[in-house]
Design a protein around this motif. Structure first.
Motif, PDB file in Angstrom:
ATOM      1  N   UNK A 153      34.524  10.605  32.496  1.00 12.50           N
ATOM      2  CA  UNK A 153      35.121   9.466  33.180  1.00 12.50           C
ATOM      3  C   UNK A 153      34.226   9.061  34.347  1.00 12.50           C
ATOM      4  N   UNK A 154      34.060   7.760  34.529  1.00 20.59           N
ATOM      5  CA  UNK A 154      33.309   7.241  35.674  1.00 20.59           C
ATOM      6  C   UNK A 154      34.189   6.299  36.474  1.00 20.59           C
ATOM      7  N   UNK A 155      34.309   6.576  37.765  1.00 16.00           N
ATOM      8  CA  UNK A 155      35.046   5.704  38.676  1.00 16.00           C
ATOM      9  C   UNK A 155      34.057   4.962  39.560  1.00 16.00           C
ATOM     10  N   UNK A 210      37.841   1.705  42.256  1.00 19.10           N
ATOM     11  CA  UNK A 210      38.518   0.476  41.880  1.00 19.10           C
ATOM     12  C   UNK A 210      38.635   0.305  40.364  1.00 19.10           C
ATOM     13  N   UNK A 211      37.669   0.830  39.620  1.00 17.92           N
ATOM     14  CA  UNK A 211      37.741   0.699  38.164  1.00 17.92           C
ATOM     15  C   UNK A 211      37.163   1.956  37.530  1.00 17.92           C
ATOM     16  N   UNK A 212      37.552   2.201  36.276  1.00 14.92           N
ATOM     17  CA  UNK A 212      37.098   3.399  35.577  1.00 14.92           C
ATOM     18  C   UNK A 212      36.810   3.073  34.120  1.00 14.92           C
ATOM     19  N   UNK A 213      35.854   3.784  33.545  1.00 16.49           N
ATOM     20  CA  UNK A 213      35.593   3.753  32.104  1.00 16.49           C
ATOM     21  C   UNK A 213      35.606   5.192  31.604  1.00 16.49           C
ATOM     22  N   UNK A 214      36.121   5.390  30.390  1.00 20.72           N
ATOM     23  CA  UNK A 214      36.311   6.745  29.878  1.00 20.72           C
ATOM     24  C   UNK A 214      35.933   6.805  28.403  1.00 20.72           C
TER      25      UNK A 214
END
Length: 276
Positions: free
Chosen positions: A194-196, A200-204
């Motif tokens: 996971x990257x935050x 404010x936003x995340x991609x997993x």
């Protein structure tokens, strides 16, 4: 609040009270919903609660060639969970909980009770190691006999790093042992990253090993998340080959106390000013 499902010791790392709701549209019109919450009590620990529901939808039972043998078949189950967790010291957390299960298949009912327990250890900053035993109990199989629930042992690890102005990365791995019908325990493996971005936003993305004859894509999943003040929104997608696809939506609300207080969890005794 996933700690209620995977390892109750993880509740102790929450720095504030939270409420979370999730809905999953799964394959073959199967629906899954959950509601969970946790409250941080200074000097006592963190208490949590959870409710889950699975609805298998309607179907047909019988043969259309035999008059009167075709009827609707419905099935659903509900699970109530309660848990408690606290920090024994700065790097060691323990937790335990209990759950009540009820099921209904075409009018036949079943109920059960089980216990969960786990420990969480943080040897260095950003690294968590966990061990949990779940489903220690029995279920009354539709008011006839009692059978043991599928005892589950989980060993997991998570690493959080690269924290800074450009966000942070979290990587995790789970190894789950469930006794199969045959002798021997074969672990199921799941990994994820996971990257935050600036919180404010995340991609997993993730992958869970599966024993299936379906496409190799089964087991893959991907998702996105967004945060606005004390609210977090998550959306995930997983393909199931010819069976369809699963889409999961969730919302999490962090209830920030309007006081300065010692926060149990990842930094035991650290004073933080928490604002709404």
């Amino acid at each position: 609040l996933g700690a209620l499902e995977h390892n109750p010791a993880g509740l102790a790392q929450l720095s504030n009270s939270q409420v979370s709701a999730m809905y999953v549209r799964w394959i073959s019109d199967i629906q899954f919903a959950s509601l969970a919450g946790a409250h941080v009590v200074p000097a006592l620990g963190t208490v949590g609660f959870g409710w889950k529901m699975v609805d298998l939808g309607g179907g047909l039972l019988g043969s259309p060639k035999i008059e009167g043998s075709v009827k609707d078949l419905t099935a659903s189950s509900h699970l109530l969970t309660g848990a408690w967790s606290r920090a024994l010291r700065e790097d060691l957390f323990v937790g335990g909980g209990a759950e009540i299960l009820s099921e209904d298949i075409a009018g036949s009912a079943a109920a059960g009770f089980a216990l969960n327990g786990g420990v969480l250890y943080t040897p260095v900053h950003g690294l968590n190691l966990g061990l949990a035993a779940l489903n220690v109990g029995t279920v009354a199989a539709f008011e006839a006999t009692k059978n043991g629930l599928p005892l589950t042992v989980k060993l997991s690890g998570a690493w959080k790093g690269l924290e800074g102005d450009f966000g942070q990365i979290v990587a995790s791995a789970d190894f789950t042992w469930v006794p199969p019908a045959q002798d021997g325990w074969a672990p199921a493996t799941a990994i994820g990253v996971e990257y935050w971005g600036r919180r404010y936003f995340a991609v997993r993305a993730g992958y869970a090993s599966t024993d299936t004859d379906l496409s190799q894509l089964v087991g893959l999943s991907a998702g996105v998340g967004a945060r606005w003040r004390s609210l977090r929104f998550d959306l995930a997608y997983a393909p199931f080959s010819g069976l369809g696809q699963a889409i999961r939506g969730a919302v999490n609300w962090e209830i920030w106390p309007l006081v300065t207080m010692p926060v149990p969890g990842s930094a035991v005794g650290e004073l933080r000013t928490l604002t709404g």
